[in-house]
Design a protein around this motif. Structure first.
Motif, PDB file in Angstrom:
ATOM      1  N   THR A 110       2.435   7.729   6.219  1.00  0.00           N
ATOM      2  CA  THR A 110       1.562   6.853   5.438  1.00  0.00           C
ATOM      3  C   THR A 110       1.389   5.517   6.149  1.00  0.00           C
ATOM      4  OG1 THR A 110       2.239   7.877   3.356  1.00  0.00           O
ATOM      5  CG2 THR A 110       1.248   5.696   3.218  1.00  0.00           C
ATOM      6  N   ARG A 111       2.477   4.926   6.578  1.00  0.00           N
ATOM      7  CA  ARG A 111       2.408   3.629   7.272  1.00  0.00           C
ATOM      8  C   ARG A 111       1.570   3.754   8.541  1.00  0.00           C
ATOM      9  NH1 ARG A 111       5.544  -0.307   5.376  1.00  0.00           N
ATOM     10  NH2 ARG A 111       5.547  -1.496   7.291  1.00  0.00           N
ATOM     11  N   ARG A 112       1.798   4.819   9.285  1.00  0.00           N
ATOM     12  CA  ARG A 112       1.071   5.015  10.544  1.00  0.00           C
ATOM     13  C   ARG A 112      -0.415   5.241  10.272  1.00  0.00           C
ATOM     14  NH1 ARG A 112       3.772   9.480  13.254  1.00  0.00           N
ATOM     15  NH2 ARG A 112       5.498   8.044  13.420  1.00  0.00           N
ATOM     16  N   SER A 113      -0.720   6.022   9.236  1.00  0.00           N
ATOM     17  CA  SER A 113      -2.121   6.386   8.988  1.00  0.00           C
ATOM     18  C   SER A 113      -2.937   5.238   8.413  1.00  0.00           C
ATOM     19  CB  SER A 113      -2.203   7.591   8.052  1.00  0.00           C
ATOM     20  OG  SER A 113      -1.900   7.229   6.725  1.00  0.00           O
ATOM     21  N   LEU A 114      -2.302   4.281   7.750  1.00  0.00           N
ATOM     22  CA  LEU A 114      -3.052   3.193   7.123  1.00  0.00           C
ATOM     23  C   LEU A 114      -3.361   2.033   8.065  1.00  0.00           C
ATOM     24  CD1 LEU A 114      -1.457   3.045   3.569  1.00  0.00           C
ATOM     25  CD2 LEU A 114      -3.707   3.921   4.209  1.00  0.00           C
ATOM     26  N   ALA A 139       0.835  -1.205   0.000  1.00  0.00           N
ATOM     27  CA  ALA A 139       0.000   0.000   0.000  1.00  0.00           C
ATOM     28  C   ALA A 139       0.868   1.253   0.000  1.00  0.00           C
ATOM     29  CB  ALA A 139      -0.938  -0.006   1.207  1.00  0.00           C
ATOM     30  N   VAL A 140       1.933   1.244   0.770  1.00  0.00           N
ATOM     31  CA  VAL A 140       2.841   2.389   0.819  1.00  0.00           C
ATOM     32  C   VAL A 140       3.519   2.578  -0.540  1.00  0.00           C
ATOM     33  CG1 VAL A 140       4.974   3.267   1.866  1.00  0.00           C
ATOM     34  CG2 VAL A 140       3.184   2.290   3.312  1.00  0.00           C
ATOM     35  N   ARG A 141       3.919   1.501  -1.170  1.00  0.00           N
ATOM     36  CA  ARG A 141       4.554   1.580  -2.493  1.00  0.00           C
ATOM     37  C   ARG A 141       3.582   2.162  -3.521  1.00  0.00           C
ATOM     38  NH1 ARG A 141       4.782  -0.627  -7.233  1.00  0.00           N
ATOM     39  NH2 ARG A 141       3.247  -2.240  -6.825  1.00  0.00           N
TER      40      ARG A 141
END
Length: 96
Positions: free
Chosen positions: A43-47, A8-10
């Motif tokens: 992004t990682r934290r928010s997802l 997802a981050v990619r």
């Protein structure tokens, strides 16, 4: 879960890079590339929140539609809301 989050981050990076390219905004593209490591952390934290993925998908679609329609006001509004929501979701929970 971790593999999906990494993907997802990619994809998120790929999406935002492409929007900056479509918008013809080399300043935004340069800033995105320069700041990506910091953006990736948020992004990682928010997802992690279960409902965030669907919201992000909807916001990305709205932003892309505005850019491809050539509507800078709508694109700006969509981008601003996306940044505000991501920022709020990335904040660590407040301690009680």
């Amino acid at each position: 879960m971790e593999r999906e989050l990494t993907e997802a981050v990619r994809l998120n990076r790929q999406f935002h890079r492409r929007v900056a390219e479509l918008a013809g905004n080399p300043v935004a593209l340069h800033a995105l590339e320069r700041l990506w490591d910091q953006i990736q952390v948020s992004t990682r934290r928010s997802l992690h929140a279960p409902d965030r993925t669907a919201l992000v998908d909807d916001q990305h679609r709205e932003l892309l539609a505005a850019v491809t329609a050539g509507d800078p006001a709508a694109a700006g509004a969509a981008a601003r809301q996306h940044v505000l929501d991501t920022s709020a979701a990335a904040r660590p929970p407040e301690k009680e």
